[in-house]
Design a protein around this motif. Structure first.
Motif, PDB file in Angstrom:
ATOM      1  N   ILE A  36      83.965 -17.955  30.304  1.00 26.00           N
ATOM      2  CA  ILE A  36      83.705 -18.126  32.001  1.00 26.00           C
ATOM      3  C   ILE A  36      84.644 -17.954  33.103  1.00 26.00           C
ATOM      4  CG2 ILE A  36      86.041 -19.724  31.868  1.00 26.00           C
ATOM      5  CD1 ILE A  36      84.201 -22.357  32.786  1.00 26.00           C
ATOM      6  N   LEU A  37      84.597 -17.507  33.999  1.00 27.26           N
ATOM      7  CA  LEU A  37      84.498 -16.416  34.673  1.00 27.26           C
ATOM      8  C   LEU A  37      84.372 -17.304  36.011  1.00 27.26           C
ATOM      9  CD1 LEU A  37      81.841 -14.981  36.282  1.00 27.26           C
ATOM     10  CD2 LEU A  37      82.136 -13.265  34.200  1.00 27.26           C
ATOM     11  N   SER A  38      85.465 -16.156  37.710  1.00 34.69           N
ATOM     12  CA  SER A  38      84.885 -16.703  38.342  1.00 34.69           C
ATOM     13  C   SER A  38      84.469 -15.370  39.582  1.00 34.69           C
ATOM     14  CB  SER A  38      86.149 -18.087  39.443  1.00 34.69           C
ATOM     15  OG  SER A  38      87.644 -16.828  39.380  1.00 34.69           O
ATOM     16  N   ALA A  39      83.520 -15.772  40.327  1.00 36.61           N
ATOM     17  CA  ALA A  39      83.110 -14.282  40.607  1.00 36.61           C
ATOM     18  C   ALA A  39      82.980 -14.582  42.568  1.00 36.61           C
ATOM     19  CB  ALA A  39      82.049 -14.146  40.285  1.00 36.61           C
ATOM     20  N   ILE A  40      83.332 -14.438  43.224  1.00 39.19           N
ATOM     21  CA  ILE A  40      83.154 -14.359  44.754  1.00 39.19           C
ATOM     22  C   ILE A  40      81.764 -14.720  45.384  1.00 39.19           C
ATOM     23  CG2 ILE A  40      82.115 -13.049  47.321  1.00 39.19           C
ATOM     24  CD1 ILE A  40      84.901 -11.321  46.474  1.00 39.19           C
ATOM     25  N   ASP A  41      81.002 -16.229  45.828  1.00 40.35           N
ATOM     26  CA  ASP A  41      79.687 -16.989  45.271  1.00 40.35           C
ATOM     27  C   ASP A  41      78.607 -16.197  46.921  1.00 40.35           C
ATOM     28  OD1 ASP A  41      78.193 -18.390  45.281  1.00 40.35           O
ATOM     29  OD2 ASP A  41      79.615 -20.385  46.381  1.00 40.35           O
ATOM     30  N   ALA A  42      78.662 -14.893  46.439  1.00 38.41           N
ATOM     31  CA  ALA A  42      77.685 -14.309  47.218  1.00 38.41           C
ATOM     32  C   ALA A  42      76.540 -13.186  46.006  1.00 38.41           C
ATOM     33  CB  ALA A  42      78.404 -12.969  48.135  1.00 38.41           C
ATOM     34  N   GLU A  43      75.564 -12.826  47.030  1.00 38.16           N
ATOM     35  CA  GLU A  43      74.395 -12.596  46.010  1.00 38.16           C
ATOM     36  C   GLU A  43      74.727 -10.084  45.612  1.00 38.16           C
ATOM     37  OE1 GLU A  43      72.215 -13.209  44.130  1.00 38.16           O
ATOM     38  OE2 GLU A  43      73.005 -14.741  44.281  1.00 38.16           O
TER      39      GLU A  43
ATOM     40  N   ARG B 156      77.271 -10.233  40.897  1.00 36.42           N
ATOM     41  CA  ARG B 156      76.931 -11.452  40.084  1.00 36.42           C
ATOM     42  C   ARG B 156      75.081 -11.251  39.921  1.00 36.42           C
ATOM     43  NH1 ARG B 156      77.735 -16.065  42.956  1.00 36.42           N
ATOM     44  NH2 ARG B 156      76.264 -17.514  42.118  1.00 36.42           N
ATOM     45  N   ARG B 157      75.176  -9.962  40.165  1.00 35.71           N
ATOM     46  CA  ARG B 157      73.419 -10.045  39.690  1.00 35.71           C
ATOM     47  C   ARG B 157      73.871  -9.119  37.693  1.00 35.71           C
ATOM     48  NH1 ARG B 157      72.618  -8.120  44.279  1.00 35.71           N
ATOM     49  NH2 ARG B 157      73.349  -6.021  44.622  1.00 35.71           N
ATOM     50  N   LEU B 158      74.688  -8.144  37.577  1.00 32.49           N
ATOM     51  CA  LEU B 158      75.375  -8.488  36.345  1.00 32.49           C
ATOM     52  C   LEU B 158      75.698  -9.415  35.451  1.00 32.49           C
ATOM     53  CD1 LEU B 158      76.551  -6.711  33.889  1.00 32.49           C
ATOM     54  CD2 LEU B 158      79.034  -6.332  35.385  1.00 32.49           C
ATOM     55  N   TYR B 159      76.714 -10.279  36.228  1.00 31.49           N
ATOM     56  CA  TYR B 159      76.807 -11.401  35.135  1.00 31.49           C
ATOM     57  C   TYR B 159      75.138 -12.508  34.954  1.00 31.49           C
ATOM     58  CZ  TYR B 159      81.506 -10.481  36.879  1.00 31.49           C
ATOM     59  OH  TYR B 159      82.349  -9.636  37.334  1.00 31.49           O
ATOM     60  N   ARG B 160      74.626 -12.645  35.586  1.00 31.47           N
ATOM     61  CA  ARG B 160      73.398 -13.551  35.625  1.00 31.47           C
ATOM     62  C   ARG B 160      72.500 -12.510  34.259  1.00 31.47           C
ATOM     63  NH1 ARG B 160      73.104 -13.818  41.290  1.00 31.47           N
ATOM     64  NH2 ARG B 160      73.610 -15.490  42.103  1.00 31.47           N
ATOM     65  N   ALA B 161      71.898 -11.419  35.049  1.00 36.13           N
ATOM     66  CA  ALA B 161      71.885 -10.163  33.649  1.00 36.13           C
ATOM     67  C   ALA B 161      72.619 -10.296  32.304  1.00 36.13           C
ATOM     68  CB  ALA B 161      71.762  -8.657  34.099  1.00 36.13           C
TER      69      ALA B 161
ATOM     70  N   ARG C  29      79.421 -24.051  42.200  1.00 30.71           N
ATOM     71  CA  ARG C  29      79.665 -22.772  43.420  1.00 30.71           C
ATOM     72  C   ARG C  29      80.235 -23.581  44.552  1.00 30.71           C
ATOM     73  NH1 ARG C  29      73.743 -20.830  45.263  1.00 30.71           N
ATOM     74  NH2 ARG C  29      75.348 -19.091  45.911  1.00 30.71           N
ATOM     75  N   ALA C  30      80.910 -22.462  46.168  1.00 30.85           N
ATOM     76  CA  ALA C  30      81.403 -22.909  46.261  1.00 30.85           C
ATOM     77  C   ALA C  30      83.264 -23.741  46.569  1.00 30.85           C
ATOM     78  CB  ALA C  30      80.711 -24.152  48.275  1.00 30.85           C
ATOM     79  N   VAL C  31      83.462 -22.727  45.329  1.00 31.98           N
ATOM     80  CA  VAL C  31      85.096 -23.199  45.207  1.00 31.98           C
ATOM     81  C   VAL C  31      86.183 -22.296  45.453  1.00 31.98           C
ATOM     82  CG1 VAL C  31      86.915 -23.190  43.132  1.00 31.98           C
ATOM     83  CG2 VAL C  31      84.148 -23.555  42.689  1.00 31.98           C
ATOM     84  N   ARG C  32      86.618 -22.988  46.303  1.00 28.28           N
ATOM     85  CA  ARG C  32      87.807 -22.560  46.789  1.00 28.28           C
ATOM     86  C   ARG C  32      89.798 -22.122  45.991  1.00 28.28           C
ATOM     87  NH1 ARG C  32      85.474 -20.392  52.264  1.00 28.28           N
ATOM     88  NH2 ARG C  32      84.289 -21.737  52.579  1.00 28.28           N
TER      89      ARG C  32
ATOM     90  N   PRO D  76      84.504 -18.388  49.477  1.00 25.13           N
ATOM     91  CA  PRO D  76      84.092 -18.825  48.638  1.00 25.13           C
ATOM     92  C   PRO D  76      83.922 -18.421  46.745  1.00 25.13           C
ATOM     93  CG  PRO D  76      82.601 -18.833  49.795  1.00 25.13           C
ATOM     94  CD  PRO D  76      83.380 -17.902  50.352  1.00 25.13           C
ATOM     95  N   TYR D  77      83.855 -18.757  45.953  1.00 23.62           N
ATOM     96  CA  TYR D  77      83.757 -18.634  44.876  1.00 23.62           C
ATOM     97  C   TYR D  77      82.810 -19.469  43.637  1.00 23.62           C
ATOM     98  CZ  TYR D  77      87.032 -14.576  45.430  1.00 23.62           C
ATOM     99  OH  TYR D  77      88.213 -13.498  44.948  1.00 23.62           O
ATOM    100  N   ALA D  78      82.111 -18.926  42.973  1.00 21.72           N
ATOM    101  CA  ALA D  78      80.993 -19.124  42.002  1.00 21.72           C
ATOM    102  C   ALA D  78      82.012 -18.954  40.719  1.00 21.72           C
ATOM    103  CB  ALA D  78      79.408 -18.843  42.140  1.00 21.72           C
TER     104      ALA D  78
END
Length: 182
Positions: free
Chosen positions: A133-140, A144-149, A157-160, A167-169
């Motif tokens: 599990i991790l958190s990343a800035i909630d933007a493209e 984020r692309r790496l993590y999805r891959a 999402r939209a975690v503050r 906001p973070y995802a």
């Protein structure tokens, strides 16, 4: 993706390497000197946590990337912030039996060449946990692309987090991570 032959990824002593890691994070994440000072104290505390794993990417003895994480504990500050968001979406069980990737940063001139992939895959492989599990800035972002891959998916999402307006995802993946080149 260009591979880096002059960079080695190896375990590091997180406490000893923390000042260098924060230099990398400051450049990669755009941190101020004040933010670095606060985070240096936090990294020092993390270095003492049971099961912490830290890897450095070194080029000619210079730290150009790093990552670290640990088995998640519900009592950790990060977990207490994300727990209500995960619970509300039916993912509360993602706080147990999971490796939390705490930080992963690569200097901009070394990004896009597989170094972040190498760091996170190696951390997760060494963790001994069934999930990550991790958190990343909630933007493209490239991160984020790496993590999805690698197989991460959005859990919330939209975690503050306190003291930030971004906001973070929160993302989770079953281990082993996918090979992004397949």
């Amino acid at each position: 993706m260009e591979q880096l032959t002059e960079v080695t990824v190896q375990p590091i002593d997180l406490a000893a390497w923390a000042p260098y890691a924060l230099e990398v994070q400051a450049v990669a994440f755009g941190l101020s000197a004040e933010e670095v000072a606060v985070r240096l104290h936090i990294v020092g505390r993390h270095a003492l946590q049971p099961g912490v794993l830290a890897l450095g990417a070194l080029a000619g003895g210079r730290l150009v990337g790093f990552g670290y994480g640990m088995p998640n504990q519900r009592t950790h500050w990060w977990s207490t912030v994300i727990e209500p968001h995960l619970e509300a979406r039916g993912y509360g069980d993602w706080l147990d039996d999971v490796f939390a990737v705490t930080e992963l940063h690569v200097l901009p001139e070394y990004q896009g060449r597989g170094l972040g992939t190498s760091l996170i895959r190696s951390l997760c492989r060494r963790s001994g946990q069934p999930r990550s599990i991790l958190s990343a800035i909630d933007a493209e972002t490239p991160a984020r692309r790496l993590y999805r891959a690698l197989g991460y998916r959005d859990l919330a999402r939209a975690v503050r987090f306190p003291a930030t307006d971004r906001p973070y995802a929160v993302m989770g993946a079953d281990l082993p991570l996918r090979d992004p080149d397949r």
